[in-house]
Structures are given as C-alpha cells and as structure tokens.
Motif scaffolding. Structure first.
Motif, short mmCIF file in Angstrom:
data_model
loop_
_atom_site.label_atom_id
_atom_site.label_comp_id
_atom_site.label_asym_id
_atom_site.label_seq_id
_atom_site.Cartn_x
_atom_site.Cartn_y
_atom_site.Cartn_z
N GLU A 1 -15.47 19.72 18.89
CA GLU A 1 -16.49 20.49 18.18
C GLU A 1 -15.97 21.01 16.84
O GLU A 1 -16.74 21.47 15.99
N TYR B 1 -15.02 19.32 14.50
CA TYR B 1 -15.56 18.49 13.42
C TYR B 1 -16.95 18.96 13.00
O TYR B 1 -17.42 18.63 11.91
N GLY B 2 -17.64 19.68 13.90
CA GLY B 2 -18.98 20.16 13.59
C GLY B 2 -19.98 19.03 13.48
O GLY B 2 -20.12 18.23 14.39
N LYS B 3 -20.63 18.95 12.32
CA LYS B 3 -21.61 17.89 12.07
C LYS B 3 -20.94 16.74 11.32
O LYS B 3 -19.95 16.95 10.62
N THR B 4 -21.53 15.54 11.40
CA THR B 4 -20.96 14.41 10.66
C THR B 4 -21.44 14.46 9.20
O THR B 4 -22.47 15.08 8.90
N CYS C 1 -14.28 19.58 8.53
CA CYS C 1 -14.91 20.38 9.60
C CYS C 1 -16.18 20.95 8.97
O CYS C 1 -16.10 21.79 8.08
N TRP D 1 -21.54 28.22 15.86
CA TRP D 1 -20.27 27.75 15.31
C TRP D 1 -19.13 28.75 15.48
O TRP D 1 -18.02 28.50 15.04
N SER E 1 -29.47 14.37 20.04
CA SER E 1 -28.04 14.43 19.70
C SER E 1 -27.30 13.37 20.50
O SER E 1 -27.70 13.01 21.60
N ASP F 1 -26.41 22.34 16.49
CA ASP F 1 -25.81 21.28 17.32
C ASP F 1 -24.99 20.31 16.47
O ASP F 1 -25.24 20.14 15.27
N SER F 2 -24.04 19.66 17.13
CA SER F 2 -23.32 18.53 16.54
C SER F 2 -24.23 17.32 16.74
O SER F 2 -24.75 17.12 17.84
N ARG G 1 -20.75 12.32 17.96
CA ARG G 1 -19.30 12.53 18.12
C ARG G 1 -18.60 11.25 18.59
O ARG G 1 -18.50 11.01 19.78
#
Ligand SMILES: NC(=O)c1ccc[n+]([C@@H]2O[C@H](COP(=O)([O-])OP(=O)(O)OC[C@H]3O[C@@H](n4cnc5c(N)ncnc54)[C@H](O)[C@@H]3O)[C@@H](O)[C@H]2O)c1
Ligand SMILES: O=c1ccn([C@@H]2O[C@H](COP(=O)(O)OP(=O)(O)O[C@H]3OC[C@](O)(CO)[C@H]3O)[C@@H](O)[C@H]2O)c(=O)[nH]1
Length: 386
Positions: free
Chosen positions: A138, A140-143, A170, A180, A255, A334-335, A338
């Motif tokens: 997590e 990395y957070g979002k892409t 990140c 977060w 997601s 949300d991410s 992943r």
C-alpha cells in the motif's frame, strides 16, 4: 532437518528469532513453518495467541522447547528490549492493518504503524541486531496510470502501473482522505529503517506484502471477532458466503488486486531469514503478479469456489453494490491496481510464487467452511429465535 543449506550452499545454523506480532495471520503461518521445517527458536511476542495455540500446546509437541510465547503489548513493556537482545534476528509484524481502521481510527493507525515500531528499530540498531520489518504494498498508493484519461493507451503500458521497489513513486491522496494514514506511517518507518542502515549500519530487510491470503486471516464478525467489525476482503466475502448473503462490492468492485497464497509468501520470508547476505539492505515486493483480478471478479470466483467446496447452490443475487462512504465511512480512498515487479526478489532469492488464485481459494474456502459453517448456523438460528 539435517544438512539444510542456504542459497549459496553454506550450512544453515540454528538462530533465535524475536517475532513481534507472531499471533497474527502471517505470524501464525511463519511460526508453523519455522517449527515444522527448521531448527530455529522463536520468541513469539503478541497481545494474543489464539492463532498459534496449536503450536504452543501440548508440551509434548516435537518443537516445544523451540517456541516461547510472551504476552506483551509493545506500546508499553520494558521486556521488549531484553527479548530483542536475546535474539539474533527480530521480525516485526505488529500493526493495525485493516483498511476499515485507517479512516476511522487514524491516530491508532499512525501510532501502531510508526510510533510503536520506533523502539523496535532503535533496539535493533543499538544492539547490532538484524531486523526484518513488515511494510506493505500500500506504500505505492495509486498507480501513475490512475491519473491518465480512462481511454489513454498508456494505461496498457506496464511502465504506468507495475510497482517497482527502487523506482515507483508513493502516490497518496490528500490529508482529508485518512485512508492513507496507514501507508504514510509505513512509508515513514521504512525511511527511518533505511536511514538507520545508511547512517548506523543497521542490517535490515523490508517486506512489502501484496495481499497475502489464506486460512486464519482476520476474523468472522460475530463468531471470532466483533459483530460490527470489518475485516479485509477475504474475510468479508467469506462471512457473506457463510451467511448466504450477497457479497458487497465497494464502489462497483472495480479496484484490482493481485492475491498470493500465504504458503507461497512464507517460502519467500524463510529465504530472507536464512540468506541474510542476499536479503540485507533490500526492500522486497512479495506477491503473485499472475493472480490479478478486479474485486468483482474475486467475488464471482469466491462464489463459484464456495459453492463447490460447500455443496450449496449460489445465491440468485450473489453481489450488491455499496458506496465506500456507506461501507467504510468518511475519508476512504483506494489503490486502483497492484502488480508487483519481481526483478529484485528473483535476482536476490530466486523465488517465485506457485499457486493459482482458483487453487488458493479452494483450499482457503474449504478451511473457512470447515471452521465456521456450523458456528454461523448456530449463531443465526439463535438470533432468529430471539
Ligand atoms: N496480510 C497481508 O496481506 C499484508 C499486506 C500488507 C502488509 N501486511 C503487513 O504484515 C504485517 C502482519 O499482517 P497480518 O496480516 O498478519 O496482520 P494481523 O493483524 O493478523 O497480525 C498483526 C499482529 O500484531 C499484533 N499486534 C498489533 N499491535 C501490537 C502491539 N502493540 N503489541 C503486540 N502485538 C501487537 C496483533 O495482535 C496481531 O496478532 C503487518 O505489519 C501488516 O501491515 C500484511
Ligand atoms: O466487503 C468488501 C471488502 C473490501 N472490498 C474492496 O476490496 C479491496 C481489497 O480490500 P482489503 O483486502 O480489505 O484491503 P486492501 O487491499 O485495500 O488493503 C490491504 O492491502 C494490504 C494491507 O496493507 C494489509 O493487508 C491492507 O491495507 C478494496 O478495494 C475494498 O474496497 C469490497 O469490495 N467489499
């Protein structure tokens, strides 16, 4: 167990491991592996030992002299430093790590994942002890791809979504999105550990698990956890299936996640434990890039697998949509996707996951059905009687 060698052919010497959070999901599987396949000793630290009771009793177990349970809350217990000093290696798994807590209990989340981990890092560094610290994917957070227009062809380019330990940024949301709080606390403790390595020579390995799932993950609300509690998705969907109620898809279930079988992931951790020269100073993604699904696809697959292992028919309406605000409350985010890059772990530890999503769900849902179906039936008939 005799004649075990590391990846470079050197004999593996028995060590003592101080495992903090040993009573949790990952800790219980790691203790099981260490007891059944290695000569190592474990000082198991946790506030609870429910998930490792089968390893602690009876005293006639073959490994009884190699595992000790210490009921300690690391927030406020002076025995922690002594245990770290007694061990060759400390593994820190302790954390609040269920997303439902990140936006509703952000202070507890930040304290647990940053402040409470500080003394562990300090004691390891000051006493010259090796540390394996559990972080998260997590972080990395979002892409990067999440910020491209929906129809951009670049979204198909792995450069915009594959997550690399030494290259990806990140990317977290604004502060009011308290989701977060966890990722940010994990990021700061990673940076602190990395800095202890760089400035004070701490020997460390950081693990970033990508959705490890399997038996003993979290709890089933109202059975072995609070009725109103919200565990991670595997236990939420298992609970719905056991109760024959529709699986709730948060914000459409769009997601994406890659799920890995806990037993595959534990193999990777054992390689880190027993190959310090290859693992020290590294951050490792541990996941299965071949097991990617949307949450909606996960729900569909779990419904099919559960029907197979339980012999029960599927519901006419197997899923319902629910907003994240309704499900998790204010401040959820949300991410989007992943996928772990596997270059570093392949190179350093020659490790790859083996188990397909279908197979891991089949063994996990067989366990869920065997463990909980009867208890749920009883709880449900009691509540209709009242
Ligand atoms: N399971 C996954 O897929 C996953 C993914 C990403 C990161 N992680 C990380 O891996 C670690 C372990 O995760 P898990 O899935 O086993 O979670 P878990 O909640 O099952 O285990 C955590 C354990 O830590 C213990 N603990 C928490 N605070 C403590 C304290 N103050 N003192 C003593 N014990 C304490 C809890 O009682 C629990 O047994 C966590 O750091 C988590 O952030 C796990
Ligand atoms: O009933 C439900 C429960 C969840 N969802 C959605 O599923 C996705 C995955 O949720 P979950 O497994 O709870 O957690 P995350 O993957 O988001 O985060 C975890 O990843 C690693 C870790 O660090 C520790 O395990 C933790 O932060 C998500 O999109 C939910 O919204 C659902 O639709 N229905």
């Amino acid at each position: 167990m005799a004649g075990r060698v590391d990846l470079d052919g050197n004999p593996i010497k028995p060590i003592t491991i101080c495992m903090i959070g040993a009573g949790g999901f990952i800790g219980s599987h790691l203790c099981e592996k260490l007891m059944s396949e290695t000569p190592h000793k474990v000082l198991a630290v946790d506030v609870s030992n429910d998930k490792i009771k089968h390893l602690l009793e009876p005293a006639t177990l073959a490994w009884a002299d190699r595992i000790e349970f210490h009921r300690i809350n690391i927030k406020n217990d002076s025995r922690l430093e002594g245990l770290i000093k007694m061990a060759d290696l400390t593994i820190n798994l302790a954390a609040i790590c269920t997303p439902a807590d990140y936006n509703t209990r952000p202070l507890d989340t930040i304290y647990s994942n940053f402040i409470d981990a500080l003394p562990v890092v300090k004691y390891c560094s000051e006493n010259g002890k090796r540390l394996i610290h559990f972080s998260t994917c997590e972080i990395y957070g979002k892409t990067i791809g999440a910020f491209l227009p929906k129809d951009s062809p670049l979204r198909q380019d792995p450069a915009y979504y594959v997550l690399k330990e030494d290259a990806s940024p990140c990317i977290f949301g604004p502060i009011e999105k308290q989701r977060w709080s966890y990722a940010c606390a994990k990021q700061l403790i990673e940076r602190l550990i990395y800095a202890e390595g760089a400035e004070n020579g701490l020997e460390f390995t950081i693990v970033r698990p990508f959705n490890w799932i399997g038996p003993r993950m979290d709890f089933i609300p109202g059975i072995d956890g609070p009725s109103e509690g919200v565990p991670r998705v595997l236990a939420c969907f298992s609970n719905n299936l056991l109760r024959r109620e529709p699986l709730k898809l948060v914000d459409g279930g769009e997601s994406q996640r890659t799920f890995i079988y806990i037993k595959d992931a534990i193999e990777a951790v054992l390689l880190m434990i027993e190959n310090p020269a290859r693992a020290n100073g590294h951050i490792f993604n541990v996941g299965n890039p071949n097991n990617e699904v949307t949450v909606r696809q996960l729900a569909e697959m779990m419904t099919k697998v559960y029907s197979k292992v339980s012999g029960e028919s599927s519901l006419e309406t197997p899923t319902i949509d629910v907003s994240s605000k309704e499900f998790y409350g204010e401040g959820y985010d949300d991410s989007d996707k992943r996928i772990p890059d596997m270059t570093i772990i392949n190179k350093q530890l020659a490790w790859n996951p083996k188990t397909s999503l279908w197979d891991l769900l089949e063994s996990t849902l067989t366990y869920q059905h065997r463990t909980y179906a009867e208890a749920i039936k009883q709880a449900m008939s009691k509540s209709t009687a009242n």
